[in-house]
Design a protein around this motif. Structure first.
Motif, PDB file in Angstrom:
ATOM      1  N   TYR A 139     -26.854  20.630  34.123  1.00 38.61           N
ATOM      2  CA  TYR A 139     -25.679  19.835  34.527  1.00 38.61           C
ATOM      3  C   TYR A 139     -25.916  18.331  34.447  1.00 38.61           C
ATOM      4  O   TYR A 139     -24.970  17.551  34.514  1.00 38.61           O
ATOM      5  CB  TYR A 139     -25.293  20.193  35.978  1.00 38.61           C
ATOM      6  CG  TYR A 139     -26.493  20.246  36.909  1.00 38.61           C
ATOM      7  CD1 TYR A 139     -27.046  19.086  37.437  1.00 38.61           C
ATOM      8  CD2 TYR A 139     -27.090  21.465  37.224  1.00 38.61           C
ATOM      9  CE1 TYR A 139     -28.158  19.127  38.251  1.00 38.61           C
ATOM     10  CE2 TYR A 139     -28.209  21.523  38.048  1.00 38.61           C
ATOM     11  CZ  TYR A 139     -28.731  20.353  38.558  1.00 38.61           C
ATOM     12  OH  TYR A 139     -29.841  20.399  39.356  1.00 38.61           O
ATOM     13  N   CYS A 140     -27.160  17.902  34.330  1.00 33.45           N
ATOM     14  CA  CYS A 140     -27.477  16.487  34.582  1.00 33.45           C
ATOM     15  C   CYS A 140     -27.658  15.676  33.302  1.00 33.45           C
ATOM     16  O   CYS A 140     -28.383  16.081  32.383  1.00 33.45           O
ATOM     17  CB  CYS A 140     -28.746  16.399  35.431  1.00 33.45           C
ATOM     18  SG  CYS A 140     -29.163  14.700  35.876  1.00 33.45           S
ATOM     19  N   GLN A 157     -34.377   5.947  43.918  1.00 32.98           N
ATOM     20  CA  GLN A 157     -34.067   7.194  43.208  1.00 32.98           C
ATOM     21  C   GLN A 157     -34.361   7.077  41.715  1.00 32.98           C
ATOM     22  O   GLN A 157     -34.209   6.002  41.134  1.00 32.98           O
ATOM     23  CB  GLN A 157     -32.602   7.575  43.404  1.00 32.98           C
ATOM     24  CG  GLN A 157     -32.310   8.998  42.942  1.00 32.98           C
ATOM     25  CD  GLN A 157     -30.832   9.353  43.005  1.00 32.98           C
ATOM     26  OE1 GLN A 157     -30.054   8.941  42.157  1.00 32.98           O
ATOM     27  NE2 GLN A 157     -30.458  10.115  44.021  1.00 32.98           N
ATOM     28  N   GLY A 174     -35.041   9.833  37.883  1.00 32.73           N
ATOM     29  CA  GLY A 174     -35.315  11.154  37.334  1.00 32.73           C
ATOM     30  C   GLY A 174     -36.750  11.509  37.703  1.00 32.73           C
ATOM     31  O   GLY A 174     -37.455  10.715  38.329  1.00 32.73           O
ATOM     32  N   GLU A 175     -37.210  12.673  37.305  1.00 34.95           N
ATOM     33  CA  GLU A 175     -38.611  13.022  37.600  1.00 34.95           C
ATOM     34  C   GLU A 175     -39.479  12.348  36.544  1.00 34.95           C
ATOM     35  O   GLU A 175     -39.648  12.860  35.442  1.00 34.95           O
ATOM     36  CB  GLU A 175     -38.805  14.536  37.618  1.00 34.95           C
ATOM     37  CG  GLU A 175     -38.135  15.162  38.824  1.00 34.95           C
ATOM     38  CD  GLU A 175     -38.715  16.519  39.212  1.00 34.95           C
ATOM     39  OE1 GLU A 175     -39.766  16.902  38.666  1.00 34.95           O
ATOM     40  OE2 GLU A 175     -38.098  17.173  40.064  1.00 34.95           O
ATOM     41  N   ILE A 216     -37.123  11.185  44.259  1.00 37.02           N
ATOM     42  CA  ILE A 216     -37.749  11.155  42.933  1.00 37.02           C
ATOM     43  C   ILE A 216     -38.245  12.531  42.496  1.00 37.02           C
ATOM     44  O   ILE A 216     -39.066  12.647  41.596  1.00 37.02           O
ATOM     45  CB  ILE A 216     -38.879  10.093  42.890  1.00 37.02           C
ATOM     46  CG1 ILE A 216     -39.979  10.405  43.898  1.00 37.02           C
ATOM     47  CG2 ILE A 216     -38.311   8.710  43.195  1.00 37.02           C
ATOM     48  CD1 ILE A 216     -41.138   9.401  43.849  1.00 37.02           C
ATOM     49  N   LEU A 259     -35.171  12.602  49.877  1.00 39.00           N
ATOM     50  CA  LEU A 259     -33.987  13.380  49.487  1.00 39.00           C
ATOM     51  C   LEU A 259     -34.341  14.275  48.309  1.00 39.00           C
ATOM     52  O   LEU A 259     -34.747  13.780  47.256  1.00 39.00           O
ATOM     53  CB  LEU A 259     -32.834  12.457  49.056  1.00 39.00           C
ATOM     54  CG  LEU A 259     -32.514  11.245  49.934  1.00 39.00           C
ATOM     55  CD1 LEU A 259     -31.455  10.368  49.263  1.00 39.00           C
ATOM     56  CD2 LEU A 259     -32.021  11.702  51.294  1.00 39.00           C
ATOM     57  N   LYS A 311     -32.367  17.564  46.934  1.00 34.26           N
ATOM     58  CA  LYS A 311     -31.322  18.575  47.121  1.00 34.26           C
ATOM     59  C   LYS A 311     -31.724  19.911  46.500  1.00 34.26           C
ATOM     60  O   LYS A 311     -32.243  19.927  45.386  1.00 34.26           O
ATOM     61  CB  LYS A 311     -30.005  18.085  46.483  1.00 34.26           C
ATOM     62  CG  LYS A 311     -29.378  16.913  47.238  1.00 34.26           C
ATOM     63  CD  LYS A 311     -28.229  16.280  46.466  1.00 34.26           C
ATOM     64  CE  LYS A 311     -27.048  17.231  46.343  1.00 34.26           C
ATOM     65  NZ  LYS A 311     -25.849  16.510  45.787  1.00 34.26           N
ATOM     66  N   GLU A 335     -29.573  21.900  45.574  1.00 35.93           N
ATOM     67  CA  GLU A 335     -28.450  21.998  44.615  1.00 35.93           C
ATOM     68  C   GLU A 335     -27.616  23.273  44.793  1.00 35.93           C
ATOM     69  O   GLU A 335     -26.392  23.231  44.718  1.00 35.93           O
ATOM     70  CB  GLU A 335     -28.891  21.867  43.145  1.00 35.93           C
ATOM     71  CG  GLU A 335     -29.897  20.744  42.840  1.00 35.93           C
ATOM     72  CD  GLU A 335     -29.388  19.327  43.085  1.00 35.93           C
ATOM     73  OE1 GLU A 335     -28.243  19.149  43.479  1.00 35.93           O
ATOM     74  OE2 GLU A 335     -30.202  18.386  42.906  1.00 35.93           O
ATOM     75  N   VAL A 361     -19.574  17.176  38.529  1.00 34.35           N
ATOM     76  CA  VAL A 361     -18.733  16.449  37.569  1.00 34.35           C
ATOM     77  C   VAL A 361     -19.302  16.705  36.171  1.00 34.35           C
ATOM     78  O   VAL A 361     -20.423  16.282  35.877  1.00 34.35           O
ATOM     79  CB  VAL A 361     -18.742  14.927  37.867  1.00 34.35           C
ATOM     80  CG1 VAL A 361     -17.819  14.188  36.921  1.00 34.35           C
ATOM     81  CG2 VAL A 361     -18.370  14.649  39.321  1.00 34.35           C
ATOM     82  N   ALA A 418     -20.148  10.913  43.857  1.00 36.87           N
ATOM     83  CA  ALA A 418     -19.467  11.869  42.967  1.00 36.87           C
ATOM     84  C   ALA A 418     -18.050  12.171  43.467  1.00 36.87           C
ATOM     85  O   ALA A 418     -17.140  12.378  42.671  1.00 36.87           O
ATOM     86  CB  ALA A 418     -20.284  13.152  42.849  1.00 36.87           C
ATOM     87  N   TYR A 423     -23.553  11.724  35.559  1.00 37.27           N
ATOM     88  CA  TYR A 423     -22.246  12.260  35.155  1.00 37.27           C
ATOM     89  C   TYR A 423     -21.388  11.054  34.799  1.00 37.27           C
ATOM     90  O   TYR A 423     -21.680   9.935  35.217  1.00 37.27           O
ATOM     91  CB  TYR A 423     -21.604  13.066  36.302  1.00 37.27           C
ATOM     92  CG  TYR A 423     -21.677  12.375  37.629  1.00 37.27           C
ATOM     93  CD1 TYR A 423     -20.752  11.398  37.969  1.00 37.27           C
ATOM     94  CD2 TYR A 423     -22.699  12.653  38.529  1.00 37.27           C
ATOM     95  CE1 TYR A 423     -20.831  10.725  39.172  1.00 37.27           C
ATOM     96  CE2 TYR A 423     -22.784  11.984  39.735  1.00 37.27           C
ATOM     97  CZ  TYR A 423     -21.855  11.034  40.046  1.00 37.27           C
ATOM     98  OH  TYR A 423     -21.939  10.364  41.240  1.00 37.27           O
TER      99      TYR A 423
END
Ligand code: SAH
Length: 359
Positions: free
Chosen positions: A74-75, A112, A114-115, A142, A162, A164, A166, A236, A278, A314
């Motif tokens: 999704y990302c 924050q 991406g990995e 992260i 944080l 998630k 998901e 989204v 979002a 998104y």
């Protein structure tokens, strides 16, 4: 009472017991009666007042790298998205930005990305140590790293993390995450809790293949795990991902997200719940509405605009050019809603000890 029927009985029960079973949650999530929905939002707003008060906590968000080793379907940051122009902020740039945010009076800085393993644990630890001297809470977002790394950052002063889940639906998780493991991600959240972080989980609402049962499960898991923060946002679709073609009904997804948020407020009582970006992307004014449906956190984005325009998880996020003005607008919006922009760190309230927090 004037209104009768199963849904109204459930709302009464929710008010009285501040709890529902997974099956009961499914019924409320599936109910499209506007009066029931509005009553649920009203109830969530009342419980928000009761448990976390009128303060809205502001967190300064910095999206410092859009490189990612993972391929979540999704990302937009997913590894295989060749269309995305990648960037990485230097640690010095990050520190200078943190300093600017602290000067604006914000008491939490959220880092924050991406990995991105290019940031090694030790360098991040010394950055955290420096930022902590600015008298702010530091939240990291992260992704999945090793327990020793989480421990090192905690020792350096990081307050929150944080990550998630998901979705708490195992099968759905597997479908969406070709290179991630459900238990491993959950284990990270357990480790973070054990290390004494305030831990944030959360979900996306309206994912392909997601059922009301899986959303109700998410809410029960938020309650069971007693997360300090829970990020609830609509999915989204991003055209540059394998799920970009998904046909969606924004209004329905919007209301469903608000219902998940409202139910989460009542069941978790004191968790800090953000009005997610979002939601505002999906429907104009969505973030403001979220503040009336249980949310008590707002995360203004302080990423420089030339990077922000590339942090495309998104589409349609909207880019803030001048954040001094933006922050003023946010504060005015909070006041218009009869709420108070918090000047504290915004730790989770613990019963009895108020804002004291855990450090
Ligand atoms: N890499 C970090 C940060 C994730 S990005 C991590 O793994 O925790 C922050 C959040 O964006 C994710 O947790 C996810 O919930 C959300 N997100 C990703 N793709 C999305 C999409 N298409 N629509 C809405 N939210 C999305």
């Amino acid at each position: 009472m004037r209104n009768s029927g199963k849904e109204w009985d459930l709302l009464n029960k929710l008010d009285r017991e501040e709890n529902l079973t997974q099956e009961e949650i499914v019924i409320l999530l599936g109910c499209r009666d506007r009066k029931v929905e509005e009553q649920l939002f009203y109830l969530a707003d009342e419980k928000r007042k009761k448990y976390v008060g009128e303060e809205v906590h502001l967190r300064g968000l910095v999206e410092f790298s859009n490189f990612c080793r993972r391929n979540c379907l999704y990302c937009g940051l997913r590894r295989d998205n060749r269309k995305l122009k990648r960037y990485r902020m230097s640690l010095e740039e990050l520190y200078n930005l943190a300093e600017k945010i602290a000067l604006q009076g914000l008491k939490t800085i959220v880092l924050q990305s991406g990995e991105d393993l290019a940031y090694d644990a030790k360098s991040l630890a010394s950055l955290i140590h420096r930022i902590k001297k600015l008298d702010v809470a530091v939240a990291l977002s992260i992704g999945e790293r090793e327990p020793w790394e989480y421990a090192l950052w905690r020792d350096a002063g990081a307050d929150r993390y944080l990550l998630k889940q998901e979705t708490f639906d195992r099968e759905l998780f597997a479908k969406l995450h070709p290179d991630d493991d459900f238990d491993q991600r959950l284990e990270c959240q357990r480790t973070l809790k054990e290390l004494g972080y305030e831990v944030g989980s959360g979900n996306m609402v309206g994912l392909p293949y997601q059922t009301l049962q899986s959303l109700a499960l998410d809410i029960k898991k938020f309650q069971e795990w007693d997360f300090d923060m829970i990020g609830i946002g609509p999915f989204v679709p991003n055209p540059d991902t394998p799920l970009g073609e998904e046909v969606s009904n924004p209004e329905g997804k919007y209301l469903l997200t608000l219902k998940v948020l409202a139910l989460t407020r009542v069941l978790t009582k004191t968790s800090n719940l953000p009005a997610t970006t979002a939601l505002g992307t999906l429907i104009p004014g969505g973030r403001e509405k979220a503040l009336s449906c249980g949310a008590n956190v707002f995360m203004p984005n302080f990423t420089p605009s030339f990077y922000q325009s590339r942090y495309i998880i998104y589409p349609g996020k909207g880019i803030e050019e001048s954040w001094e003005n933006y922050l003023l607008e946010v504060k005015k919006m909070i006041e218009r809603k009869g709420r108070v922009a918090s000047t504290g760190y915004g730790n989770r309230v613990s019963s009895g000890s108020g804002e004291a927090g855990r450090r």
